[in-house]
Design an enzyme around this catalytic site. Structure first.
Site, PDB file in Angstrom:
ATOM      1  N   ASP A 266     149.855  16.516  84.080  1.00  0.00           N
ATOM      2  CA  ASP A 266     149.476  15.790  85.141  1.00  0.00           C
ATOM      3  C   ASP A 266     150.516  16.118  86.203  1.00  0.00           C
ATOM      4  O   ASP A 266     151.601  15.705  86.082  1.00  0.00           O
ATOM      5  CB  ASP A 266     149.542  14.280  84.569  1.00  0.00           C
ATOM      6  N   LEU A 267     149.911  16.677  87.492  1.00  0.00           N
ATOM      7  CA  LEU A 267     150.661  16.947  88.535  1.00  0.00           C
ATOM      8  C   LEU A 267     151.345  15.682  89.301  1.00  0.00           C
ATOM      9  O   LEU A 267     150.500  14.943  89.468  1.00  0.00           O
ATOM     10  CB  LEU A 267     149.818  17.925  89.694  1.00  0.00           C
TER      11      LEU A 267
ATOM     12  N   ASP B 283     143.755  16.662  89.239  1.00  0.00           N
ATOM     13  CA  ASP B 283     145.107  17.369  89.180  1.00  0.00           C
ATOM     14  C   ASP B 283     145.493  17.414  87.830  1.00  0.00           C
ATOM     15  O   ASP B 283     146.838  17.326  87.535  1.00  0.00           O
ATOM     16  CB  ASP B 283     146.060  16.747  90.070  1.00  0.00           C
TER      17      ASP B 283
END
Length: 1015
Positions: free
Chosen positions: A626-627, A669
């Site tokens: 997960d960015l 993302d």
């Protein structure tokens, strides 16, 4: 009177012998009177009376209604003693009309009795009603009653004998008239028996008539019963030996064997010889009665009966012959009418004498309507009519024995039909042609098929030259004899150049991927003699070097005798279709933005990995990426910058893992990396490398640099892994834990970790809440809020409190879960908005169904999440309108924490609700004592004092002081106060002393569903 009695006594004595033989049933006498004493006296007077050797059987009715019921079940009543006045003054006389008119009992003797002399004029009654005697009850003494009843029974017996005599004559006459019917012999036999019974004054029961030979004609040796009455009626058409009374069987067989009459002490048998091969006998009970009859007359009577039997037998034979002829005619007519072809008979004048149903339906006629009409009535074409007449004349003149012709016929609808007609002559006994018969077969379908075939041949060439598919035909050796223009274009050969060449030389195909030659479908079809198709992914190599993706099929062409004539090959260009299919297949498994594997394809690969781990104990690793700070880039630089950052991730991470590993984009993302056949330690090292690569990357956009990071959750895939859903949940939990622990780190999922367990339970709680919403497991309970101003503590408001039904396991199934257990998870995972809407709609609905009748206000809680929802206000307005909910009856409660944390949107929503007329309450006030500053800006009407201060205020001076201060401050601002957690009378009294306005707690009522405790 004495002479009469003596005379009857003699008759009775003569009848006793019959009664002793069991031949005479008792007389039925019906007594109708509403005076019980009359029934008693009558029963006493007549109890031992025997008339003509027969005893009396008394029936009793105390009303006209009861008498009607008895009479319907006893139509053989001989005498009725009838009272005049019962339910009504005319009840007895009305009953007379019922007996005579409705039941039709003309032989029954009616004796009218009245209790008062002169009540009804005797002469008038006798004249107007069919009454046989009229007496007062006083006149009917013991002796007079016996005399009256005996006289009536004699009259009934005579009338009954006459009726039986008449019935016998009627049956004989009917039998004579019905000789043409199937059961004529049975009717004749029954009439003879009835006549004898009437003449001999014997009961009809007990007389049997039989003859030698079965009525059905299939048994000539045994005697059969052809007529019977009474208790023997069920033996008609049965063999004589089946009779239960073998005495009768023996007597009849003896008479037939001796061929003469037999007279016994209790029976007689009359012998008849209807024909040399037909014998009959009549058995009669009471043979002594026949001894008093003139034997000559008896012989004449028997002879007449025999003649009747002969006549009936003759008629039966004629009937059978007539039935056989009619059956044959009916069969022939059925065959003619069942034929789908037209069948007709025409006389020499050209008029129709017979037409079957098929022909008649053709002209919308019945066969009967067509008979007698000329051919010209149905054929309007003069040339056709003349041709038909010429055919008929040739047959009538014996110039031709058979004529066949196909004719075209235009019907009234204008439709053309074709018929193949065959005509042959019908000759009379002298050999002259009297009529002719014809059969017309509708051959329109054949004619149309021939015409269509010709037209099809013309169209085939045009069609083949213009269709979009390529067509090649060959002979039985596989040499090309035809190619349409499309085939010429795709192969690069003209039809003239290809004609005579082998199909394999012109039609060259290879496999799309291997480029290996594909076997010629035409040769396969010739060998297998069936339709064959190309394998998938075939490519046609044209003469000029171009290539085409094609689909094709080859089918054999058969001759009329079934032999193989050649092959037709049909194929079409699917190059564009296959390119589109390849693109669609790629799009279905790849993310359109990044080009990476998408979530659906990733889950399929993940499922295969889980399966291999379970079956083969293989070890894999799943990384959930997960960015971090992606939202900052997206919000500040725009969506185009966010998209570009996501595209760079693929190239950025390409060198950090093996080519055999799978990197996929599974969310906005969020990315996932599947490392197959990889131990957890190596997977952890790869995840660290991925993390370093992302963290070291500086994303530039329009002159600005952005630093991003990542949180990675790591899960081992082992044989113990249950499924992909559990695996993804664990990875999500591990990733979220990495974020909670400070971001930019890798966290390995371990079920024993405190953080992991907590996040896992919350995720599962979120899934359970979604399921509860979908399955309708939420419930509303209501707790009353009472006013403290008066002594009655009147309920002014109900607060709607949320519960959810627990469905996690059988031990707790059906248990209600309180909000404290699920609200945190609902807020964390964004479910409170949906839950708040459910509560609002359900509360308004239940208010309309009952709560509104109490006049109380309804309090509904709103969460902080909903205060930030711009569409919430529209939803509330819609629900108010749908349920016709008065806005002033709604009070929305907002916690002080939610109001302060979402101050700006909260103010907007609260102001709008106030404009609609709704009330507002600030809930759990005082839990932080940080909200005094905001009270002046919040447009609330009520302030709810937190229950943690209220419940201990009687034992804690500190808590009591806080409650008093909050109450005073609220009143100073014009707000009314509500104390929560009020659980005792002592708290109530203290709140009253402090001037608190309202109270809520277990002392006044626990939360409960509406109708069970609330309300």
């Amino acid at each position: 009177m004495t002479d009469d009695l003596l005379h009857w006594a003699d008759d009775a004595a003569d009848s006793d012998a019959q009664a002793a033989a069991g031949l005479s049933p008792p007389w039925k006498v019906l007594v109708i009177d509403d005076d019980p004493e009359v029934h008693t006296v009558t029963r006493f007077s007549l109890q031992d009376l025997r008339v003509f050797g027969r005893s009396l059987y008394l029936l009793h009715a105390d009303s006209a209604a009861a008498a009607r019921s008895l009479l319907r079940g006893n139509l053989d009543v001989a005498v009725v003693l009838l009272d005049v006045v019962m339910e009504t003054a005319q009840a007895g006389l009305e009953l007379v009309g019922f007996i005579r008119d409705e039941l039709g009992l003309a032989e029954c003797r009616l004796i009218l009795r009245t209790g008062e002399p002169g009540y009804a004029p005797e002469l008038t009654v006798i004249q107007e009603y069919d009454i046989n005697d009229y007496r007062t009850k006083g006149e009917l003494t013991h002796t007079r009653l016996i005399t009256t009843v005996s006289s009536a029974l004699r009259s009934y017996q005579q009338l009954h004998a006459l009726a039986e005599h008449r019935r016998g004559l009627e049956l004989i006459v009917r039998a004579a008239a019905d000789l043409m019917q199937e059961h004529a012999i049975a009717n004749l036999a029954e009439g003879v028996l009835t006549q004898l019974a009437a003449l001999l004054r014997l009961p009809v029961d007990g007389i049997v008539c039989s003859q030698k030979g079965s009525p059905l004609g299939d048994d000539r040796e045994r005697c059969y019963v052809v007529g019977a009455t009474g208790r023997h009626a069920g033996y008609i058409a049965q063999p004589l030996e089946t009779l239960a009374d073998q005495r009768i069987v023996a007597a009849i067989m003896s008479s037939v064997a001796r061929r003469r009459h037999l007279f016994g002490p209790d029976h007689a048998v009359l012998y008849l010889q209807a024909a040399p091969s037909q014998e009959a006998a009549i058995f009669l009970e009471g043979g002594q009665m026949l001894e008093t009859i003139d034997r000559t007359l008896l012989d004449v009577f028997v002879a007449n009966i025999a003649a009747c039997f002969r006549n009936v037998r003759l008629v039966e034979r004629l009937l059978r012959a007539q039935e056989e002829i009619e059956a044959q005619r009916s069969f022939l007519r059925s065959v003619i009418d069942a034929s789908p072809h037209f069948i007709f008979v025409v006389d020499r004048e050209g008029r129709i004498r017979l037409a079957n149903h098929s022909l008649a339906r053709r002209f919308r006629q019945t066969p009967e309507q067509m008979v007698g009409r000329a051919q010209a009535d149905f054929v309007s074409n003069p040339q056709l009519l003349q041709a038909l007449r010429s055919d008929d004349e040739a047959i009538a003149a014996c110039r031709q024995e058979r004529i066949e012709r196909e004719v075209s016929f235009i019907g009234r609808s204008g439709e053309e039909r074709w018929f193949h007609t065959i005509k042959v002559p019908l000759k009379d006994a002298s050999g002259a042609v009297d009529q002719l018969i014809g059969v017309s077969i509708d051959v329109t379908d054949r004619k149309r098929a021939e015409r269509r075939l010709l037209e099809a041949k013309e169209r085939v060439q045009v069609t083949l030259d213009s269709i979009g598919d390529a067509v090649i035909t060959t002979d039985a050796l596989g040499s090309i004899d035809y190619m349409n223009p499309v085939a010429e274009t795709l192969t690069g050969w003209t039809a003239a150049e290809a004609r005579g060449r082998s199909a394999g030389e012109v039609f060259r195909i290879v496999h799309e991927e291997t480029r290996a030659p594909v076997r010629d479908p035409i040769q396969r079809c010739l060998q297998d003699k069936r339709i064959v198709s190309l394998p998938a992914h075939c490519v046609l190599l044209a003469r000029d070097g171009r290539e085409y993706d094609i689909n094709d099929s080859a089918a054999p062409i058969h001759r009329g005798d079934g032999g193989l004539q050649g092959v037709v090959l049909v194929f079409h260009n699917v190059t564009e279709t296959r390119q589109l299919a390849r693109q669609l297949a790629h799009d279905a498994t790849h993310d359109a933005l990044t080009g990476l594997i998408n979530r659906a394809e990733f889950e399929r690969r993940l499922e295969r990995a889980v399966s291999s781990a379970q079956r083969e104990s293989a070890r894999h690793v799943l990384c959930y990426i997960d960015l971090d700070q992606f939202k900052v880039v997206n919000d500040t630089a725009g969506h185009a910058a966010g998209d570009e950052l996501l595209k760079q991730i693929n190239a950025l991470l390409a060198g950090t893992f093996r080519e055999s590993d799978t990197l996929a984009r599974i969310g906005g993302d969020e990315f996932a990396l599947l490392q197959e056949n990889c131990p957890l330690e190596r997977g952890h090292a790869v995840a660290q490398a991925v993390l370093r690569t992302i963290r070291q990357h500086s994303f530039s956009w329009e002159g600005r640099s952005y630093q991003v990071g990542a949180s990675i959750g790591l899960v081992a895939i082992t044989a113990e892994t249950l499924d992909t859903a559990e695996l993804l949940t664990r990875a999500d939990v591990a990733c979220y834990t990495a974020k909670e622990l400070g971001r930019n780190r890798v966290h390995v999922y371990r079920p024993t970790d405190t953080e992991t367990v907590q996040r896992h339970s919350e995720l599962l709680g979120a899934a359970g809440l979604r399921d509860a919403l979908e399955r309708g497991l939420f419930r509303l309970h209501y707790q009353p809020i009472v006013g403290l101003a008066g002594p009655e503590f009147r309920i002014v408001r109900y607060e709607a409190l949320l519960r959810v039904v627990h469905e996690a396991g059988p031990a707790r199934k059906g248990e209600l879960v309180l909000p404290a257990a699920f609200i945190p998870a609902a807020e964390r995972f964004g479910l409170m908005g949906a839950i708040d809407r459910w509560v609002i709609r359900r509360a308004f609905q239940e208010y309309a169904q009952g709560i509104g009748m109490t006049g109380a206000t309804l309090a509904i809680n709103l969460s902080g999440n909903s205060l930030s929802d711009e569409s919430l206000l529209h939803f509330i307005e819609t629900q108010l309108a749908e349920f016709s909910f008065p806005a002033e009856r709604a009070c929305f409660e907002i916690t002080e924490t939610a109001a302060i944390q979402n101050l700006r949107p909260a103010l907007g929503v609260m102001a709008a609700l106030k404009r609609h007329g709704c009330q507002l309450a600030l809930d759990d006030f005082g839990s932080g004592l940080s909200s005094f500053h905001y009270l002046k800006t919040l447009p609330v009407d009520f302030l709810k004092i937190d229950g943690s201060f209220v419940k201990d205020m009687c034992s804690s001076a500190h808590d009591e002081a806080l409650v008093a201060a909050i109450n005073q401050m609220s009143h100073a601002l014009g707000l009314r106060t509500v104390a929560e957690y009020v659980e005792s009378r002592a708290i109530v009294d203290r709140l009253c002393e402090l001037g608190v306005d309202y109270a809520q707690g277990y002392f006044f009522g626990k939360p409960a569903p509406w109708g069970e405790g609330a309300g």
